[in-house]
Design a protein around this motif. Structure first.
Motif, PDB file in Angstrom:
ATOM      1  N   LEU A  40      39.646  98.648 -29.895  1.00 52.67           N
ATOM      2  CA  LEU A  40      39.346  98.062 -28.598  1.00 52.67           C
ATOM      3  C   LEU A  40      38.837  96.645 -28.810  1.00 52.67           C
ATOM      4  O   LEU A  40      38.500  96.259 -29.929  1.00 52.67           O
ATOM      5  CB  LEU A  40      38.324  98.906 -27.836  1.00 52.67           C
ATOM      6  N   CYS A  41      38.787  95.864 -27.715  1.00 51.69           N
ATOM      7  CA  CYS A  41      38.323  94.471 -27.829  1.00 51.69           C
ATOM      8  C   CYS A  41      36.813  94.456 -27.877  1.00 51.69           C
ATOM      9  O   CYS A  41      36.144  94.589 -26.853  1.00 51.69           O
ATOM     10  CB  CYS A  41      38.848  93.680 -26.646  1.00 51.69           C
ATOM     11  N   ASP A  42      36.295  94.311 -29.081  1.00 51.77           N
ATOM     12  CA  ASP A  42      34.859  94.387 -29.310  1.00 51.77           C
ATOM     13  C   ASP A  42      34.347  92.975 -29.608  1.00 51.77           C
ATOM     14  O   ASP A  42      35.064  92.195 -30.225  1.00 51.77           O
ATOM     15  CB  ASP A  42      34.635  95.316 -30.511  1.00 51.77           C
TER      16      ASP A  42
ATOM     17  N   LEU B 223      45.799  94.524 -31.752  1.00 51.38           N
ATOM     18  CA  LEU B 223      44.764  95.534 -32.023  1.00 51.38           C
ATOM     19  C   LEU B 223      45.304  96.468 -33.093  1.00 51.38           C
ATOM     20  O   LEU B 223      46.228  97.248 -32.837  1.00 51.38           O
ATOM     21  CB  LEU B 223      44.474  96.351 -30.759  1.00 51.38           C
ATOM     22  N   LEU B 224      44.732  96.402 -34.284  1.00 50.68           N
ATOM     23  CA  LEU B 224      45.270  97.225 -35.378  1.00 50.68           C
ATOM     24  C   LEU B 224      45.093  98.717 -35.134  1.00 50.68           C
ATOM     25  O   LEU B 224      45.874  99.521 -35.624  1.00 50.68           O
ATOM     26  CB  LEU B 224      44.596  96.853 -36.704  1.00 50.68           C
TER      27      LEU B 224
ATOM     28  N   SER C 251      38.496 103.420 -19.990  1.00 53.35           N
ATOM     29  CA  SER C 251      38.562 101.989 -20.330  1.00 53.35           C
ATOM     30  C   SER C 251      39.093 101.767 -21.747  1.00 53.35           C
ATOM     31  O   SER C 251      39.454 100.649 -22.098  1.00 53.35           O
ATOM     32  CB  SER C 251      37.184 101.336 -20.169  1.00 53.35           C
ATOM     33  N   THR C 252      39.114 102.818 -22.579  1.00 53.85           N
ATOM     34  CA  THR C 252      39.584 102.625 -23.954  1.00 53.85           C
ATOM     35  C   THR C 252      40.776 103.499 -24.333  1.00 53.85           C
ATOM     36  O   THR C 252      41.714 103.020 -24.953  1.00 53.85           O
ATOM     37  CB  THR C 252      38.463 102.955 -24.968  1.00 53.85           C
TER      38      THR C 252
ATOM     39  N   GLY D 149      44.052  91.090 -20.768  1.00 45.92           N
ATOM     40  CA  GLY D 149      43.882  92.542 -20.946  1.00 45.92           C
ATOM     41  C   GLY D 149      42.732  92.841 -21.886  1.00 45.92           C
ATOM     42  O   GLY D 149      41.909  93.724 -21.659  1.00 45.92           O
ATOM     43  N   CYS D 150      42.649  92.027 -22.949  1.00 44.96           N
ATOM     44  CA  CYS D 150      41.606  92.213 -23.953  1.00 44.96           C
ATOM     45  C   CYS D 150      40.227  91.969 -23.342  1.00 44.96           C
ATOM     46  O   CYS D 150      39.297  92.771 -23.522  1.00 44.96           O
ATOM     47  CB  CYS D 150      41.858  91.242 -25.094  1.00 44.96           C
ATOM     48  N   PHE D 151      40.097  90.888 -22.567  1.00 44.51           N
ATOM     49  CA  PHE D 151      38.790  90.587 -21.981  1.00 44.51           C
ATOM     50  C   PHE D 151      38.424  91.538 -20.846  1.00 44.51           C
ATOM     51  O   PHE D 151      37.250  91.831 -20.640  1.00 44.51           O
ATOM     52  CB  PHE D 151      38.704  89.116 -21.565  1.00 44.51           C
ATOM     53  N   LEU D 152      39.444  92.011 -20.121  1.00 47.65           N
ATOM     54  CA  LEU D 152      39.158  93.013 -19.083  1.00 47.65           C
ATOM     55  C   LEU D 152      38.624  94.288 -19.723  1.00 47.65           C
ATOM     56  O   LEU D 152      37.673  94.894 -19.233  1.00 47.65           O
ATOM     57  CB  LEU D 152      40.425  93.334 -18.278  1.00 47.65           C
ATOM     58  N   GLN D 153      39.248  94.679 -20.838  1.00 42.85           N
ATOM     59  CA  GLN D 153      38.784  95.888 -21.515  1.00 42.85           C
ATOM     60  C   GLN D 153      37.359  95.694 -22.036  1.00 42.85           C
ATOM     61  O   GLN D 153      36.491  96.559 -21.861  1.00 42.85           O
ATOM     62  CB  GLN D 153      39.700  96.251 -22.683  1.00 42.85           C
ATOM     63  N   PHE D 154      37.111  94.545 -22.643  1.00 40.74           N
ATOM     64  CA  PHE D 154      35.787  94.192 -23.144  1.00 40.74           C
ATOM     65  C   PHE D 154      34.775  94.302 -21.993  1.00 40.74           C
ATOM     66  O   PHE D 154      33.728  94.940 -22.125  1.00 40.74           O
ATOM     67  CB  PHE D 154      35.887  92.758 -23.717  1.00 40.74           C
TER      68      PHE D 154
END
Length: 312
Positions: free
Chosen positions: A183-185, A19-20, A81-82, A101-106
């Protein structure tokens, strides 16, 4: 299909993403860390004090304030969440986030955002009942209806994007693992899949559009009816009170929906990354921070409860 696409299918070649966030110098990252930590703490304090005020002040045990306390509770989780992940990202050197982690955040970010859309709609519905049907309001908006509405918002919100998110997580990701966002968008995520699947993109943008427009229209119609009723009030004091309550609600609605619509109604990553981050920051960090201010400053009972809470 070509042989090399065969060995990829069904195998997620990516185990983590990068995540940049906001690329800048080390000092810049530390400044951003301090700024967002302060914003996060203020958001928790502001929304937390609304919850405490509503719990402790007997006079605020009415549907409007119960909905508001739930809304504040939702805002706390929405920002959680972010922001904590973003704070860790500022201080870390590698900027990794695991695949799960990325998909949970999404999932949580989108589910809480969906719940917020539904909450804004039922808060508008509550004001509509209170102002347009004042005599019937106590019999219409019972504690039971209020509880059912709250539960429905949470359940609907968490089911809305469940299936698309599960499907996207089963897709295979290739090549670059870099997500130019904090964030994972879905936009940047879908851009990393091995094969573009227009059906999935269409499904997720349709679900987003329905989620935004149906509650938004419902909310707007409720407030339009409220304003129509308010203009017929005989006393100017009554008009002022109704305007100030609805004014604060409408401010929150327009801030949240305005920024979300800019973002999701135009499909996958058509905005440049910088613009995308700024707009997302607006509804994911700024609105949860100012909501308590808008709701409590414009409201006498809330101000009174806050003073009592702070012992002043």
């Amino acid at each position: 299909s070509s042989p090399n696409s065969m060995n990829v299918s069904g195998v997620n070649t990516v185990t983590e993403f990068i995540l940049l966030s906001f690329p800048c110098s080390r000092e810049g990252q530390i400044l951003l860390f301090m700024l967002f930590s302060a914003l996060y703490l203020l958001t928790l304090m502001g929304n937390g004090s609304i919850i405490c005020a509503v719990c402790w002040d007997q006079r605020l045990h009415t549907p409007m304030y119960i909905l508001l306390a739930n809304f504040s509770f939702l805002e706390i989780w929405y920002v959680t969440s972010t922001v904590p992940n973003m704070l860790a990202n500022f201080l870390s050197d590698n900027k990794f986030i695991s695949f799960s982690g990325c998909f949970l955040q999404f999932y949580f970010f989108f589910s809480l955002g969906s719940t917020e859309c539904f909450f804004l709609a039922i808060m508008a519905f509550d004001r509509y009942l209170a102002i347009c049907w004042p005599l019937h309001y106590p019999t219409l908006m019972t504690g039971r209806l209020c509880a059912n509405l709250v539960i429905s918002c949470w359940v609907l919100g968490f089911l809305w994007f469940l299936i698309p998110i599960i499907i996207i997580s089963q897709m295979s990701f290739c090549g670059s693992r870099i997500i130019d966002h904090f964030l994972c968008d879905p936009g940047p995520l879908l851009a990393l899949t091995c094969t573009r699947v227009p059906v999935i993109e269409l499904t997720s943008s349709t679900l987003s559009s329905l989620l935004l427009f149906i509650p938004f229209l419902f909310t707007m119609v409720s407030y339009a009816l409220v304003l129509q009723a308010v203009l017929k009030f005989p006393s100017s004091a009554g008009r002022r009170k109704a305007f100030s309550t609805c004014g604060s609600h409408l401010t929150v609605v327009s801030l949240f929906y305005g920024s979300v619509m800019v973002m999701y109604v135009s499909p996958t990553s058509e905005h440049d990354a910088g613009m995308q981050k700024i707009v997302t920051l607006f509804y994911s960090v700024v609105t949860p921070l100012i909501n308590p201010v808008i709701y409590s400053l414009r409201n006498k009972d809330m101000k009174h409860a806050m003073k009592k809470l702070l012992g002043t």
